[in-house]
Write a protein that holds these residues in place. Structure first.
Motif, PDB file in Angstrom:
ATOM      1  N   GLU A  69      94.513   6.011  66.243  1.00  0.00           N
ATOM      2  CA  GLU A  69      94.467   7.333  66.508  1.00  0.00           C
ATOM      3  C   GLU A  69      95.484   7.698  67.670  1.00  0.00           C
ATOM      4  N   PRO A  70      95.711   6.801  68.667  1.00  0.00           N
ATOM      5  CA  PRO A  70      96.687   7.128  69.850  1.00  0.00           C
ATOM      6  C   PRO A  70      98.001   6.962  69.185  1.00  0.00           C
ATOM      7  N   LEU A  71      98.387   6.031  68.244  1.00  0.00           N
ATOM      8  CA  LEU A  71      99.661   5.818  67.794  1.00  0.00           C
ATOM      9  C   LEU A  71     100.070   7.203  66.943  1.00  0.00           C
ATOM     10  N   VAL A  72      99.031   7.501  66.207  1.00  0.00           N
ATOM     11  CA  VAL A  72      99.329   8.870  65.157  1.00  0.00           C
ATOM     12  C   VAL A  72      99.723  10.044  66.193  1.00  0.00           C
ATOM     13  N   GLU A  73      98.767  10.207  67.119  1.00  0.00           N
ATOM     14  CA  GLU A  73      99.154  11.366  68.123  1.00  0.00           C
ATOM     15  C   GLU A  73     100.348  11.412  68.741  1.00  0.00           C
ATOM     16  N   ALA A  74     100.853   9.997  69.354  1.00  0.00           N
ATOM     17  CA  ALA A  74     102.184   9.883  69.899  1.00  0.00           C
ATOM     18  C   ALA A  74     103.250  10.038  69.122  1.00  0.00           C
ATOM     19  N   LEU A  75     103.114   9.637  67.894  1.00  0.00           N
ATOM     20  CA  LEU A  75     104.501   9.871  66.697  1.00  0.00           C
ATOM     21  C   LEU A  75     104.277  11.269  66.637  1.00  0.00           C
ATOM     22  N   LEU A  76     103.154  12.188  66.260  1.00  0.00           N
ATOM     23  CA  LEU A  76     103.440  13.555  66.197  1.00  0.00           C
ATOM     24  C   LEU A  76     104.022  14.288  67.252  1.00  0.00           C
ATOM     25  N   ARG A  83     106.237  14.442  59.268  1.00  0.00           N
ATOM     26  CA  ARG A  83     105.037  14.594  58.521  1.00  0.00           C
ATOM     27  C   ARG A  83     104.155  13.084  58.615  1.00  0.00           C
ATOM     28  N   ILE A  84     102.996  12.880  59.113  1.00  0.00           N
ATOM     29  CA  ILE A  84     102.378  11.465  58.915  1.00  0.00           C
ATOM     30  C   ILE A  84     101.568  11.546  57.579  1.00  0.00           C
ATOM     31  N   LEU A  85     101.883  10.300  56.945  1.00  0.00           N
ATOM     32  CA  LEU A  85     101.233   9.991  55.577  1.00  0.00           C
ATOM     33  C   LEU A  85     100.131   8.786  56.083  1.00  0.00           C
ATOM     34  N   LEU A  86      99.118   9.059  56.168  1.00  0.00           N
ATOM     35  CA  LEU A  86      97.884   8.165  56.581  1.00  0.00           C
ATOM     36  C   LEU A  86      97.306   7.634  55.320  1.00  0.00           C
ATOM     37  N   THR A  87      97.399   6.073  55.032  1.00  0.00           N
ATOM     38  CA  THR A  87      96.931   5.554  53.834  1.00  0.00           C
ATOM     39  C   THR A  87      95.790   4.482  54.209  1.00  0.00           C
ATOM     40  N   HIS A  88      94.872   4.465  53.354  1.00  0.00           N
ATOM     41  CA  HIS A  88      93.827   3.780  53.365  1.00  0.00           C
ATOM     42  C   HIS A  88      93.254   3.077  52.183  1.00  0.00           C
ATOM     43  N   MET A  89      92.437   1.934  52.295  1.00  0.00           N
ATOM     44  CA  MET A  89      91.846   1.232  51.017  1.00  0.00           C
ATOM     45  C   MET A  89      90.197   1.539  50.916  1.00  0.00           C
ATOM     46  N   THR A  90      89.676   2.044  52.155  1.00  0.00           N
ATOM     47  CA  THR A  90      88.305   2.492  51.920  1.00  0.00           C
ATOM     48  C   THR A  90      87.988   3.903  51.915  1.00  0.00           C
ATOM     49  N   PRO A  91      86.872   4.461  51.320  1.00  0.00           N
ATOM     50  CA  PRO A  91      86.639   5.879  51.473  1.00  0.00           C
ATOM     51  C   PRO A  91      85.809   6.247  53.101  1.00  0.00           C
ATOM     52  N   THR A  92      85.531   5.169  53.840  1.00  0.00           N
ATOM     53  CA  THR A  92      85.069   5.427  54.929  1.00  0.00           C
ATOM     54  C   THR A  92      86.287   5.679  55.851  1.00  0.00           C
ATOM     55  N   GLY A  93      87.160   4.783  55.755  1.00  0.00           N
ATOM     56  CA  GLY A  93      88.406   5.135  56.586  1.00  0.00           C
ATOM     57  C   GLY A  93      88.988   6.319  56.199  1.00  0.00           C
ATOM     58  N   ARG A  94      89.070   6.657  55.134  1.00  0.00           N
ATOM     59  CA  ARG A  94      89.637   8.050  54.753  1.00  0.00           C
ATOM     60  C   ARG A  94      88.861   9.113  55.297  1.00  0.00           C
ATOM     61  N   ALA A  95      87.510   9.086  55.331  1.00  0.00           N
ATOM     62  CA  ALA A  95      86.876   9.998  55.841  1.00  0.00           C
ATOM     63  C   ALA A  95      87.060  10.201  57.582  1.00  0.00           C
ATOM     64  N   THR A  96      87.026   8.890  57.825  1.00  0.00           N
ATOM     65  CA  THR A  96      87.571   8.856  59.467  1.00  0.00           C
ATOM     66  C   THR A  96      88.794   9.401  59.917  1.00  0.00           C
ATOM     67  N   GLY A  97      89.670   9.137  59.113  1.00  0.00           N
ATOM     68  CA  GLY A  97      91.216   9.680  59.109  1.00  0.00           C
ATOM     69  C   GLY A  97      90.930  11.421  59.128  1.00  0.00           C
ATOM     70  N   LYS A 103      92.749  18.345  62.225  1.00  0.00           N
ATOM     71  CA  LYS A 103      93.202  19.514  63.314  1.00  0.00           C
ATOM     72  C   LYS A 103      94.760  19.678  63.178  1.00  0.00           C
ATOM     73  N   HIS A 104      95.520  18.690  62.578  1.00  0.00           N
ATOM     74  CA  HIS A 104      96.899  18.859  62.416  1.00  0.00           C
ATOM     75  C   HIS A 104      97.295  19.301  61.121  1.00  0.00           C
ATOM     76  N   GLY A 105      96.565  19.766  60.590  1.00  0.00           N
ATOM     77  CA  GLY A 105      96.897  20.503  59.349  1.00  0.00           C
ATOM     78  C   GLY A 105      97.886  19.595  58.325  1.00  0.00           C
ATOM     79  N   GLU A 106      98.968  20.211  57.849  1.00  0.00           N
ATOM     80  CA  GLU A 106      99.699  19.605  56.862  1.00  0.00           C
ATOM     81  C   GLU A 106     100.746  18.711  57.641  1.00  0.00           C
ATOM     82  N   ARG A 107     100.612  18.312  58.794  1.00  0.00           N
ATOM     83  CA  ARG A 107     101.311  17.282  59.364  1.00  0.00           C
ATOM     84  C   ARG A 107     100.778  15.878  59.285  1.00  0.00           C
ATOM     85  N   VAL A 108      99.521  16.164  58.721  1.00  0.00           N
ATOM     86  CA  VAL A 108      98.929  14.722  58.570  1.00  0.00           C
ATOM     87  C   VAL A 108      98.262  14.716  57.196  1.00  0.00           C
TER      88      VAL A 108
END
Length: 428
Positions: A69-76, A83-97, A103-108
């Motif tokens: 989270e702090p890294l993504v916010e700092a990059l934005l 645009r941040i492409l946030l990738t995961h391997m688990t659905p819980t990770g994706r839900a957390t993301g 709140k960042h809309g299409e930027r993430v």
């Protein structure tokens, strides 16, 4: 070696997909977006003149996503045209993301990372065309790294950690892991020891930046939820057992029952790490004759006290709230040889911390917390309950550990800034 590795992936794929479908019985998210796991996608992200580059951040599951989270916010903030492409391997990770960054809309944007075959990775890289690939913590995927090299995409392994155990396992695969390590453009390690182990695998450039997890700020909404829960506990002393793993809950519940509820009214707040085990742990509680309440069943608001022996934390994304609501916290994964989970969030909320013997996943942070007086190490579940009972009955001791925990967390902040500075050369 990488050719053999890829062949093994293709041979295992029917079993992998079968297991995915099987897990989907309890967690439907495992049956969603299956095409992404195989390198198939819908339309490519639309062109946007204001978003000229895509920065990929891979955070495999919940812990890595929250740490990112702090890294993504700092990059934005640093690159308003990215645009941040946030990738995961688990659905819980994706839900957390989604909860953290919607709140960042299409930027993430989010996607599952495909399985690590050259064909699937190639389709992924052509579809999203990232400018840089940032991997969180321990996520070294040989074909992904090779694919990034073929597409001239620099790879950064950030918040990187590598235990002695993982190093030995990696060296068993010899050439495969060393080839992958040599393909990492930059590794930003949490500690000097992590840096030395990563460099021993052949990574060409390794720096020490500290742990980004120290830069995670407890969300105000989570603290408010924690205060609401605390009000429902009235004046009961509360021991939180956070991110417990399979085999630990039975030990904890037996030790809790043997304690004969000293100090009086002690509430055990039990939060399993994996959501698919919530019902299983609830059954363990009932089998021991203990009364049970579930967080998911508590009515909204602050009315009605929780008077059960055990409160099962069967909700997602509320760990900070649980830390805020407790009096002291045990960090799971450490009673059994599972490596332990992250104790930094508990320290950031100023809670006294208890850990078991097995903390090799977060060894330096744990040792430093113990040395600072912010954490105590216990040998087994019985000692855990005895030490928790002592702390819950000694307000002055808890206050001292709370101060030390906050000071410990504060001293180690700043890894995000150092990491972003290192990444600047790749994100122009």
């Amino acid at each position: 070696m990488r050719l053999f590795y890829s062949l093994m992936w293709w041979l295992a794929l029917p079993l992998v997909l079968g297991r995915l479908w099987w897990r989907g019985r309890r967690e439907p998210g495992y049956r969603s977006h299956l095409g992404e796991r195989l390198g198939f996608y819908g339309p490519a992200p639309g062109p946007d003149r204001q978003l000229r580059r895509t920065i990929m951040v891979h955070a495999v599951s919940v812990g890595e996503t929250r740490a990112a989270e702090p890294l993504v916010e700092a990059l934005l903030r640093a690159w308003p045209d990215c645009r941040i492409l946030l990738t995961h391997m688990t659905p819980t990770g994706r839900a957390t993301g989604k909860a953290l960054f919607s709140k960042h809309g299409e930027r993430v944007i989010q996607s599952f990372l495909p399985y690590d075959t050259g064909f699937m990775v190639g389709r992924f890289l052509r579809h999203f065309a990232p400018s840089v690939c940032i991997l969180m913590e321990t996520e070294v995927w040989p074909n992904l790294i090779a694919g990034c090299a073929a597409h001239s995409v620099p790879v950064a392994l950030v918040n990187a950690r590598l235990s002695e155990r993982s190093l030995r396992r990696g060296k068993r695969f010899g050439g495969l892991m060393m080839e992958a390590a040599r393909g990492i453009t930059l590794a930003a390690a949490q500690t000097e020891a992590d840096a030395a182990r990563i460099a021993s695998l052949g990574a060409p450039r390794v720096a020490v930046t500290g742990s980004i997890k120290f830069d995670v700020v407890p969300p105000e909404a989570a603290l408010q939820t924690g205060a609401m829960l605390r009000a429902r506990f009235a004046r009961r002393p509360v021991l939180l057992c956070a991110s417990t793993r399979e085999g630990e809950e039975a030990l904890i519940l037996d030790a809790y029952r043997a304690l004969a509820h000293q100090p009086p009214g002690m509430l055990l707040l039990l939060v399993p790490r994996h959501p698919q085990r919530f019902d299983e742990v609830a059954q363990m509680v009932r089998e021991r004759g203990l009364s049970l309440a579930r967080r998911s069943a508590l009515p909204e608001g602050s009315n009605g006290e929780v008077d059960s022996d055990v409160l099962l934390g069967d909700s997602m994304g509320e760990m900070f709230a649980y830390y805020a609501a407790c009096d002291c916290a045990f960090i799971g994964g450490s009673l059994l040889p599972l490596g332990g989970q992250n104790l930094i969030e508990a320290c950031a909320v100023g809670k006294p911390v208890l850990v078991g013997k097995h903390t090799f996943n977060f060894l330096q942070a744990t040792e430093e917390a113990v040395a600072a007086g912010a954490a105590l190490r216990v040998p087994d579940a019985g000692a855990l309950m005895s030490e928790a009972a002592r702390l819950l009955g000694d307000e002055a001791a808890r206050a001292r550990m709370s101060e030390q925990a906050l000071a410990f967390a504060g001293r180690h902040r700043g890894a995000t800034v150092r990491t972003v500075e290192l990444l600047r050369q790749f994100i122009r």
